[in-house]
Each structure stands twice: as structure tokens, then as C-alpha cells.
Design an enzyme around this catalytic site. Structure first.
Site, short mmCIF file in Angstrom:
data_model
loop_
_atom_site.label_atom_id
_atom_site.label_comp_id
_atom_site.label_asym_id
_atom_site.label_seq_id
_atom_site.Cartn_x
_atom_site.Cartn_y
_atom_site.Cartn_z
N ASP A 40 0.81 -1.22 0.00
CA ASP A 40 0.00 0.00 0.00
C ASP A 40 0.85 1.27 0.00
O ASP A 40 0.63 2.16 -0.81
CB ASP A 40 -0.93 -0.01 1.22
CG ASP A 40 -1.74 1.27 1.32
OD1 ASP A 40 -2.77 1.37 0.64
OD2 ASP A 40 -1.32 2.19 2.06
N ALA B 85 -4.60 2.72 -1.00
CA ALA B 85 -4.44 1.97 -2.25
C ALA B 85 -5.03 0.57 -2.11
O ALA B 85 -5.74 0.08 -3.00
CB ALA B 85 -2.97 1.91 -2.65
N ASP B 86 -4.72 -0.10 -1.01
CA ASP B 86 -5.26 -1.44 -0.78
C ASP B 86 -6.78 -1.44 -0.79
O ASP B 86 -7.43 -2.23 -1.49
CB ASP B 86 -4.78 -1.96 0.58
CG ASP B 86 -3.49 -2.73 0.49
OD1 ASP B 86 -3.16 -3.23 -0.60
OD2 ASP B 86 -2.81 -2.85 1.52
N SER B 87 -7.36 -0.59 0.04
CA SER B 87 -8.82 -0.59 0.18
C SER B 87 -9.51 -0.20 -1.11
O SER B 87 -10.53 -0.80 -1.49
CB SER B 87 -9.23 0.34 1.32
OG SER B 87 -8.71 -0.11 2.55
#
Length: 405
Positions: free
Chosen positions: A150, A178-180
Site C-alpha cells: 500500500d 491503495a489497498d482498500s
């Protein structure tokens, strides 16, 4: 389930919105689990497939199984262990693919092919299957072999040079943006592919990456550069072009003030009892206020410092100026509107007792999301899942003894 858990109120019924879907979840860490959690909360049969203990050298990457993060990301799922590096394990997985609608994975791009579970292999077993792949940088290209996390995507996607005080240097966001976001985009892509499959009868390969998702999340700041050629800089708590819009200190804390138009500026002047500023040539219009941003804040700072946050919020609400408190996380869940929205969802856990998790921020009038069960123990649902594809108890026992399960 423990005696403590059984003493709780009757469990919430599962959602029926996506109950006809089966999702095979090969994901870990955050982006992929975020995607699969959406389907699980809306009633899909999500099967979390994990390697047996000792097979995956990075099996602890996601944290403790009973830890807050794993519990929050993997609720409502069934658990099955499979060693995909073994021929028998791979064949069982492909047998499950024949019964599934979607496979979600966030391996490095080359791992699928090495394991024999790339899109072409899955399609050969089930032409209707949808494979969703979430990677750091994409499924091909010059960075295809890089590991993606992330914070790396936050840096490469532009966010870290937008975040923080001017001159401070790059600052990461306090959550895994970024991950979510990649998880949310993957879920969107899957839903599009499912709807298209209703017409074509065929599945397809859905792809997103942390880098793409982070750039997309930058939205107007990215467009500002692409359209106007302007490289946005760190603005701290100030809005890029609306003033006064940002954080202001009060006598006992801080609040967010959001004056987005000239009418709201006039209302603010009324709230602070400064009618002389309404038509001041340096402040009357948004472009002028932006040009004199430092002066605007210099005028407002001592005024807001003279009273409490609660009093200012009440006065601003009375005149229709957008403003809000700035909470620490404990205060977030004490807020009366947050309580009314019911985003904190409680579920019984066999060892931890009652556990409260973060629910879905989506409301449906007939088939809402539901948090009905915590993360299962590793492999706890394996016998039931394998029985559904025709394995008897003796065969399951043999596979377990042989290290396949």
C-alpha cells in the site's frame, strides 16, 4: 460456540442479496480480502482458501487470526485449507471452480501460471468463471515482477506529495488507501462482469492494481495535472482552491470549516459578527479569497480561538455554514449520527465473546448487508465444503493425513 456467545441476542439473519453466488477467496493481507468481504456481507458463499499450516512461508503476514484486522476482513466466510502445490490439492480447487462464479486472488502475477490456476486454466473447467486479479502494478508491463504494498502505491500514485503540510516532505495517509480502493474497484469489476455474463453466458478476467487504484483515488488532483498541467503541491489542511476551507483551532480543540461559495462566505461573516468583511474587495469572491488565503486565515484564527468547538459548531449550523468536529476514533463511534447509521456491527465469537466490527457503508432497503459470523478457525468448514463436491469422510481424512488439507 461458548456459553458467553450463546447468551447474546439472536443472530442477525444473513443478507440474501448475493446468496446465489459462490466466491473462491485466495486472497490475503487487505486489498483482496476487502473485495471478498463485500460479497460475504451481502450473502454470497465466500470460501476462504488457505494453505495448510507450514506450507506458506508468509502465512503470518496478515496478523493473528483472532486479531482485529483478520476478524474485520474475513467475517462471514467459510474456511478451507488446500495445498495448491500438490496435484490433489490443485485438482480439488479446480473441482470447486466448476461450482463457483468468481475466483479472487492477489498473488504476484506469475504465481497463477506456476500453480496452474491462471484464467485460461480456470476457463477450461468453467467457461462462466470470473477471475479477479489484484496486483501491485498490473498483470504485465515493466514492473510486473515487483512486490506491491500500500505505501509504495501511495508514493507512486501521487498521494504522498499531496498529503502533509507545505514543505514537510512526503506523508502517507493514515489508512491503506491503495489497498482498500483496489479492493473496491475489484468488487465493482466483478459485479460488472457478472451482469455482462447474464447476456453473454461467459466469464472474463477482471484486473486492477494498487497503483491504478491509487491514481484513480487522486481523482481531481490527477485530472488537474492531466488537463491543466498543474502539479498539485502539499496544502496541509487547506482545500486546493476553496478558502476558507480547512482546520481552525478553537478555545478547546479544532474543527473543520468548509466555506465553499460566496453565499457561505456571507453566512460565515454573519456568524462571526464581521459584516464589514462581506463585501471587502479582497474577500468577497472565491478567487479573491484564494489569492488572499493567508490573510483570510489570519483574520479568522483569533476569532475562532475565542470560543469553544461546540459553541462554534452550533453557531455555524444556525447560519448554514458547513463545519464539523475532528474526532479521534473513540469519539467517532460515540457520535449520535454514527450510532444512528449503525455501521458498528456486533457478532459473537467462540473465544473472544462479543466482537464489534466495521459494517458495510451501503444501505439496501430489502436485502441489506449483515455481519453474521466471525472468521472461522482455519479449515473448520473444509469437511462440509468438500462433501458438497462429492468427497466422503474417509477420502477427506486421507487427504488431511497426506498434507493436502
Amino acid at each position: 460456540m461458548s456459553a458467553t456467545a450463546t447468551a447474546f441476542a439472536a443472530p442477525v439473519p444473513p443478507s440474501t442479496a448475493l446468496s446465489k453466488l459462490r466466491i473462491l477467496d485466495l486472497t490475503r493481507v487487505r486489498a483482496g480480502p476487502t473485495c471478498c468481504r463485500i460479497f460475504a456481507d451481502f450473502g454470497a458463499d465466500v470460501i476462504k482458501i488457505e494453505a495448510p499450516d507450514g506450507v506458506d512461508p508468509n502465512e503470518t503476514m496478515s496478523g493473528a487470526r483472532d486479531g482485529y484486522d483478520m476478524l474485520n476482513l474475513h467475517r462471514n466466510k467459510r474456511s478451507l485449507t488446500l495445498n495448491l502445490k500438490r496435484k490433489e490439492g490443485l485438482e480439488l480447487f479446480l473441482k470447486l471452480v466448476e461450482t463457483a462464479d468468481v475466483v479472487v486472488e492477489n498473488y504476484r502475477p506469475d504465481v497463477k501460471s506456476r500453480l496452474g490456476i491462471d484464467y485460461e486454466a480456470l476457463k477450461a473447467r468453467n467457461p462462466r468463471i470470473i477471475l479477479a486479479s489484484i496486483s501491485g502494478f498490473g498483470q504485465d508491463g515493466p514492473y510486473v515482477g515487483r512486490a506491491g504494498f500500500d505505501q509504495i502505491a501511495q508514493g507512486m500514485g501521487g498521494l504522498m506529495w499531496l498529503t502533509g503540510l507545505p514543505g514537510q516532505g512526503p506523508v502517507r495517509a493514515g489508512v491503506a488507501t491503495a489497498d482498500s480502493t483496489a479492493g473496491l474497484y475489484a468488487a465493482t469489476g466483478i459485479l460488472v462482469a457478472l451482469r455482462e455474463r447474464d447476456t453473454s453466458g461467459e466469464g472474463q478476467w477482471v484486473q486492477t492494481s494498487l497503483l491504478q487504484a491509487q491514481i484513480a483515488l487522486c481523482d481531481f488532483q490527477a485530472a488537474r495535472y492531466l488537463v491543466d498541467g498543474v502539479v498539485p503541491e502539499q496544502a496541509g489542511n487547506d482545500h486546493p482552491y476553496s478558502t476558507p476551507m480547512g482546520v481552525v483551532e478553537t478555545a478547546d480543540g479544532f474543527i473543520n470549516l468548509a466555506v465553499g461559495g460566496d453565499g457561505q462566505w456571507r453566512d460565515l461573516c454573519r456568524a462571526i459578527q464581521r459584516s464589514d468583511l462581506v463585501d471587502h474587495p479582497d474577500y468577497a469572491t472565491q478567487p479573491e479569497r484564494l489569492a488572499h488565503r493567508a490573510e483570510v486565515w489570519a483574520l479568522l484564527t483569533p476569532i475562532f480561538a475565542s470560543d469553544t468547538s461546540a459553541n462554534w459548531l452550533q453557531r455555524l449550523e444556525e447560519v448554514g455554514v458547513p463545519a464539523g468536529p475532528i474526532y479521534r476514533m473513540d469519539e467517532v463511534f460515540e457520535d449520535e449520527q454514527v450510532r444512528h447509521l449503525g455501521i458498528a456491527r456486533t457478532v459473537p465469537h467462540p473465544r473472544l465473546g462479543e466482537v464489534t466490527l466495521v459494517g458495510q457503508p451501503i444501505g439496501l432497503s430489502r436485502t441489506p448487508a449483515a455481519v453474521v459470523s466471525p472468521l472461522s478457525d482455519k479449515g473448520a468448514d473444509g469437511a462440509d465444503i468438500l462433501a458438497e463436491i462429492g468427497l466422503d469422510a474417509a477420502r477427506i481424512a486421507d487427504l488431511k493425513a497426506g498434507g493436502v488439507l
